[in-house]
Design a protein around this motif. Structure first.
Motif, PDB file in Angstrom:
ATOM      1  N   PHE A 169       0.822  -1.208   0.000  1.00  0.00           N
ATOM      2  CA  PHE A 169       0.000   0.000   0.000  1.00  0.00           C
ATOM      3  C   PHE A 169       0.858   1.261   0.000  1.00  0.00           C
ATOM      4  CE2 PHE A 169      -3.775  -2.467   1.270  1.00  0.00           C
ATOM      5  CZ  PHE A 169      -4.730  -1.816   0.508  1.00  0.00           C
ATOM      6  N   LYS A 170       1.947   1.225   0.744  1.00  0.00           N
ATOM      7  CA  LYS A 170       2.806   2.398   0.837  1.00  0.00           C
ATOM      8  C   LYS A 170       3.487   2.704  -0.501  1.00  0.00           C
ATOM      9  CE  LYS A 170       3.732   1.968   5.784  1.00  0.00           C
ATOM     10  NZ  LYS A 170       2.886   3.140   6.119  1.00  0.00           N
ATOM     11  N   ALA A 171       3.565   1.689  -1.376  1.00  0.00           N
ATOM     12  CA  ALA A 171       4.174   1.908  -2.689  1.00  0.00           C
ATOM     13  C   ALA A 171       3.195   2.519  -3.686  1.00  0.00           C
ATOM     14  CB  ALA A 171       4.714   0.588  -3.239  1.00  0.00           C
ATOM     15  N   ILE A 172       1.907   2.562  -3.330  1.00  0.00           N
ATOM     16  CA  ILE A 172       0.902   3.162  -4.216  1.00  0.00           C
ATOM     17  C   ILE A 172       0.751   4.627  -3.841  1.00  0.00           C
ATOM     18  CG2 ILE A 172      -1.504   3.094  -4.948  1.00  0.00           C
ATOM     19  CD1 ILE A 172      -1.571   0.156  -4.298  1.00  0.00           C
ATOM     20  N   PRO A 173       1.009   5.541  -4.751  1.00  0.00           N
ATOM     21  CA  PRO A 173       0.951   6.978  -4.417  1.00  0.00           C
ATOM     22  C   PRO A 173      -0.456   7.402  -4.006  1.00  0.00           C
ATOM     23  CG  PRO A 173       1.138   6.659  -6.791  1.00  0.00           C
ATOM     24  CD  PRO A 173       1.350   5.316  -6.164  1.00  0.00           C
ATOM     25  N   LYS A 174      -0.514   8.245  -2.989  1.00  0.00           N
ATOM     26  CA  LYS A 174      -1.799   8.738  -2.505  1.00  0.00           C
ATOM     27  C   LYS A 174      -2.416   9.751  -3.459  1.00  0.00           C
ATOM     28  CE  LYS A 174      -0.845   7.870   2.380  1.00  0.00           C
ATOM     29  NZ  LYS A 174      -0.789   8.445   3.755  1.00  0.00           N
ATOM     30  N   ASP A 175      -1.631  10.201  -4.432  1.00  0.00           N
ATOM     31  CA  ASP A 175      -2.186  11.111  -5.445  1.00  0.00           C
ATOM     32  C   ASP A 175      -3.315  10.448  -6.217  1.00  0.00           C
ATOM     33  OD1 ASP A 175      -0.317  12.910  -4.628  1.00  0.00           O
ATOM     34  OD2 ASP A 175       1.050  12.593  -6.314  1.00  0.00           O
ATOM     35  N   LEU A 176      -3.247   9.119  -6.340  1.00  0.00           N
ATOM     36  CA  LEU A 176      -4.334   8.392  -7.011  1.00  0.00           C
ATOM     37  C   LEU A 176      -5.637   8.544  -6.244  1.00  0.00           C
ATOM     38  CD1 LEU A 176      -2.540   5.069  -8.053  1.00  0.00           C
ATOM     39  CD2 LEU A 176      -3.297   6.911  -9.552  1.00  0.00           C
ATOM     40  N   ASP A 177      -5.550   8.492  -4.919  1.00  0.00           N
ATOM     41  CA  ASP A 177      -6.747   8.655  -4.093  1.00  0.00           C
ATOM     42  C   ASP A 177      -7.345  10.046  -4.276  1.00  0.00           C
ATOM     43  OD1 ASP A 177      -5.071   6.558  -3.219  1.00  0.00           O
ATOM     44  OD2 ASP A 177      -6.058   6.490  -1.286  1.00  0.00           O
ATOM     45  N   GLU A 178      -6.479  11.041  -4.241  1.00  0.00           N
ATOM     46  CA  GLU A 178      -6.961  12.415  -4.372  1.00  0.00           C
ATOM     47  C   GLU A 178      -7.595  12.651  -5.735  1.00  0.00           C
ATOM     48  OE1 GLU A 178      -3.597  14.830  -3.586  1.00  0.00           O
ATOM     49  OE2 GLU A 178      -3.393  14.183  -1.480  1.00  0.00           O
ATOM     50  N   ALA A 179      -6.992  12.075  -6.771  1.00  0.00           N
ATOM     51  CA  ALA A 179      -7.570  12.224  -8.115  1.00  0.00           C
ATOM     52  C   ALA A 179      -8.931  11.546  -8.191  1.00  0.00           C
ATOM     53  CB  ALA A 179      -6.618  11.642  -9.151  1.00  0.00           C
ATOM     54  N   GLY A 184     -15.300  12.155  -7.841  1.00  0.00           N
ATOM     55  CA  GLY A 184     -16.554  11.794  -7.194  1.00  0.00           C
ATOM     56  C   GLY A 184     -16.545  10.476  -6.444  1.00  0.00           C
ATOM     57  N   CYS A 185     -15.393   9.835  -6.338  1.00  0.00           N
ATOM     58  CA  CYS A 185     -15.327   8.573  -5.603  1.00  0.00           C
ATOM     59  C   CYS A 185     -15.290   8.842  -4.100  1.00  0.00           C
ATOM     60  CB  CYS A 185     -14.086   7.776  -5.999  1.00  0.00           C
ATOM     61  SG  CYS A 185     -14.086   7.210  -7.707  1.00  0.00           S
ATOM     62  N   ASN A 186     -15.770   7.882  -3.315  1.00  0.00           N
ATOM     63  CA  ASN A 186     -15.665   7.988  -1.868  1.00  0.00           C
ATOM     64  C   ASN A 186     -14.587   7.034  -1.364  1.00  0.00           C
ATOM     65  OD1 ASN A 186     -16.848   5.374  -1.821  1.00  0.00           O
ATOM     66  ND2 ASN A 186     -18.904   6.250  -1.678  1.00  0.00           N
ATOM     67  N   PHE A 187     -14.445   6.941  -0.052  1.00  0.00           N
ATOM     68  CA  PHE A 187     -13.374   6.149   0.557  1.00  0.00           C
ATOM     69  C   PHE A 187     -13.458   4.681   0.147  1.00  0.00           C
ATOM     70  CE2 PHE A 187     -11.535   3.755   4.141  1.00  0.00           C
ATOM     71  CZ  PHE A 187     -10.285   4.335   4.202  1.00  0.00           C
ATOM     72  N   TYR A 188     -14.680   4.148   0.092  1.00  0.00           N
ATOM     73  CA  TYR A 188     -14.858   2.728  -0.221  1.00  0.00           C
ATOM     74  C   TYR A 188     -14.717   2.459  -1.717  1.00  0.00           C
ATOM     75  CZ  TYR A 188     -16.798   3.113   4.443  1.00  0.00           C
ATOM     76  OH  TYR A 188     -16.965   3.395   5.775  1.00  0.00           O
ATOM     77  N   THR A 189     -15.168   3.402  -2.532  1.00  0.00           N
ATOM     78  CA  THR A 189     -15.041   3.232  -3.980  1.00  0.00           C
ATOM     79  C   THR A 189     -13.587   3.272  -4.408  1.00  0.00           C
ATOM     80  OG1 THR A 189     -17.167   4.367  -4.228  1.00  0.00           O
ATOM     81  CG2 THR A 189     -15.856   4.054  -6.213  1.00  0.00           C
ATOM     82  N   ILE A 194      -9.941   1.500  -7.395  1.00  0.00           N
ATOM     83  CA  ILE A 194      -8.621   2.067  -7.691  1.00  0.00           C
ATOM     84  C   ILE A 194      -7.505   1.240  -7.062  1.00  0.00           C
ATOM     85  CG2 ILE A 194      -7.167   4.114  -7.562  1.00  0.00           C
ATOM     86  CD1 ILE A 194      -9.682   4.449  -9.292  1.00  0.00           C
ATOM     87  N   ILE A 195      -7.584   1.069  -5.746  1.00  0.00           N
ATOM     88  CA  ILE A 195      -6.491   0.433  -5.014  1.00  0.00           C
ATOM     89  C   ILE A 195      -6.439  -1.067  -5.254  1.00  0.00           C
ATOM     90  CG2 ILE A 195      -5.464   0.066  -2.744  1.00  0.00           C
ATOM     91  CD1 ILE A 195      -5.359   2.947  -3.739  1.00  0.00           C
ATOM     92  N   LEU A 196      -7.565  -1.732  -5.145  1.00  0.00           N
ATOM     93  CA  LEU A 196      -7.582  -3.197  -5.242  1.00  0.00           C
ATOM     94  C   LEU A 196      -7.046  -3.712  -6.567  1.00  0.00           C
ATOM     95  CD1 LEU A 196      -8.334  -5.350  -3.200  1.00  0.00           C
ATOM     96  CD2 LEU A 196     -10.567  -5.560  -4.304  1.00  0.00           C
ATOM     97  N   PRO A 197      -7.407  -3.102  -7.712  1.00  0.00           N
ATOM     98  CA  PRO A 197      -6.816  -3.591  -8.974  1.00  0.00           C
ATOM     99  C   PRO A 197      -5.298  -3.442  -9.038  1.00  0.00           C
ATOM    100  CG  PRO A 197      -8.793  -2.315  -9.422  1.00  0.00           C
ATOM    101  CD  PRO A 197      -8.487  -2.117  -7.972  1.00  0.00           C
ATOM    102  N   LEU A 198      -4.759  -2.422  -8.360  1.00  0.00           N
ATOM    103  CA  LEU A 198      -3.311  -2.219  -8.362  1.00  0.00           C
ATOM    104  C   LEU A 198      -2.590  -3.211  -7.459  1.00  0.00           C
ATOM    105  CD1 LEU A 198      -3.124   1.683  -8.269  1.00  0.00           C
ATOM    106  CD2 LEU A 198      -2.872   0.169 -10.241  1.00  0.00           C
ATOM    107  N   LEU A 199      -3.332  -3.891  -6.616  1.00  0.00           N
ATOM    108  CA  LEU A 199      -2.732  -4.846  -5.687  1.00  0.00           C
ATOM    109  C   LEU A 199      -2.663  -6.255  -6.254  1.00  0.00           C
ATOM    110  CD1 LEU A 199      -4.232  -3.902  -2.191  1.00  0.00           C
ATOM    111  CD2 LEU A 199      -1.882  -3.617  -2.958  1.00  0.00           C
ATOM    112  N   GLY A 200      -2.865  -6.393  -7.565  1.00  0.00           N
ATOM    113  CA  GLY A 200      -2.860  -7.726  -8.171  1.00  0.00           C
ATOM    114  C   GLY A 200      -1.644  -8.567  -7.816  1.00  0.00           C
ATOM    115  N   PRO A 201      -0.426  -8.077  -8.078  1.00  0.00           N
ATOM    116  CA  PRO A 201       0.765  -8.861  -7.720  1.00  0.00           C
ATOM    117  C   PRO A 201       0.865  -9.151  -6.233  1.00  0.00           C
ATOM    118  CG  PRO A 201       1.327  -7.103  -9.253  1.00  0.00           C
ATOM    119  CD  PRO A 201      -0.081  -6.854  -8.816  1.00  0.00           C
ATOM    120  N   ALA A 202       0.536  -8.166  -5.399  1.00  0.00           N
ATOM    121  CA  ALA A 202       0.601  -8.366  -3.951  1.00  0.00           C
ATOM    122  C   ALA A 202      -0.394  -9.407  -3.496  1.00  0.00           C
ATOM    123  CB  ALA A 202       0.352  -7.041  -3.233  1.00  0.00           C
ATOM    124  N   LEU A 203      -1.604  -9.360  -4.020  1.00  0.00           N
ATOM    125  CA  LEU A 203      -2.622 -10.343  -3.650  1.00  0.00           C
ATOM    126  C   LEU A 203      -2.240 -11.732  -4.146  1.00  0.00           C
ATOM    127  CD1 LEU A 203      -5.887  -8.314  -4.406  1.00  0.00           C
ATOM    128  CD2 LEU A 203      -4.816  -8.735  -2.192  1.00  0.00           C
TER     129      LEU A 203
END
Length: 286
Positions: A169-179, A184-189, A194-203
């Motif tokens: 998670f720390k390797a994923i820039p928080k700028d993605l969250d802000e964008a 119009g996305c919320n915390f859960y969306t 956004i985050i879960l698809p980027l975690l493919g290798p980690a998962l």
């Protein structure tokens, strides 16, 4: 003395690589030797395996696998192990990724205490310390005679996966969250889209470790299936192959069963192999 273009002594370079490859070959030998011996032993007779006189079987006993499959009820036990391992893997990845996302991306009272509690659970042995309380809890919930009790307990032991995912998670820039918030996305969306698809290798990596741990679990399935042998997992069923008719040790059948139990893990590793060489993809273009 011959010097390379980079100023490195060529003979020293060759010697260093020779030592490196020699070391790797020695490690590979000691790693693969028990596996090779188990495979060869699974094709021997029990007497031949016990004496250990020859490395290769004098006569290849392919029937050992059929006998082990039948005596250990492999079809049922394999299904039980697959069910537990699959559900535990999915549940652990979901719970651990959500908790890691909440801790890494938000601030809340008791955040440090929660992280400390998560870390402390990594040093508690489930079988030695909390097995009895967990079993009593499952009795009160009515889950002591089903596989769901084992599944819930294994999912709760997700601290290692949690800390592994925190690093990703720390390797994923928080700028993605802000964008995403601006769109119009919320915390859960943001977590789900956004985050879960980027975690493919980690998962993939953590899922492989979780699946392997659940597949090899022995104590919990043994305790929870004592009164219902049909719910036993493959690890518990393999132990029943140790002694056959007349309490005679049948190590050859146990080795054949162990070799059969390798196959699902190998399949899962092949499916998750790309996760070991992929790097978390993602970036912000501006």
């Amino acid at each position: 003395m011959r010097i390379t273009k980079n100023g490195v002594n060529r003979s020293g370079y060759i010697a260093a690589h020779t030592v490196k490859w020699l070391f790797l070959l020695i490690i590979a030998f000691f790693t693969l030797f028990p596996i090779v011996m188990a495979i060869l032993g699974s094709f021997k007779t029990n007497a031949e395996l016990t004496t250990g006189a020859t490395l290769l079987p004098s006569v290849w006993q392919f029937s050992n696998y059929a006998t082990a499959w039948k005596q250990a009820n492999f079809a049922q036990f394999t299904w039980n192990s697959l069910f537990i391992s699959t559900v535990v893997t999915a549940g652990t990845l979901l719970v651990a990724s959500m908790s890691a996302y909440a801790v890494d991306r938000s601030s809340f009272p008791g955040k440090r205490l929660y992280a400390a509690l998560q870390g402390s659970t990594m040093f508690i042995s489930i079988g030695a310390v909390v097995l009895r309380p967990q079993f009593d809890l499952m009795v009160k919930l009515g889950l002591n005679k089903s596989l769901w009790g084992v599944i819930l307990i294994l999912i709760s032991a997700h601290a290692t996966v949690y800390f592994m995912l925190i690093g990703f998670f720390k390797a994923i820039p928080k700028d993605l969250d802000e964008a995403a918030y601006l769109d119009g996305c919320n915390f859960y969306t943001v977590y789900w889209r956004i985050i879960l698809p980027l975690l493919g290798p980690a998962l993939g990596v953590t899922g492989l470790f979780t699946f392997r741990g659940a597949w090899n679990e022995y104590i919990l399935p043994l305790v929870f299936t004592m009164t219902n042998p049909k719910l036993q997992t493959l690890t518990v069923g393999l132990a029943n192959l140790r002694y056959g008719i007349g309490a005679a040790a049948e190590s050859h059948l146990m080795m054949a069963g162990a070799c059969l139990s390798f196959l699902p893990i190998l399949v899962v590793y092949v499916l998750a192999n790309k996760s070991f060489i992929q790097v978390t993809a993602g970036g912000v273009k501006g």
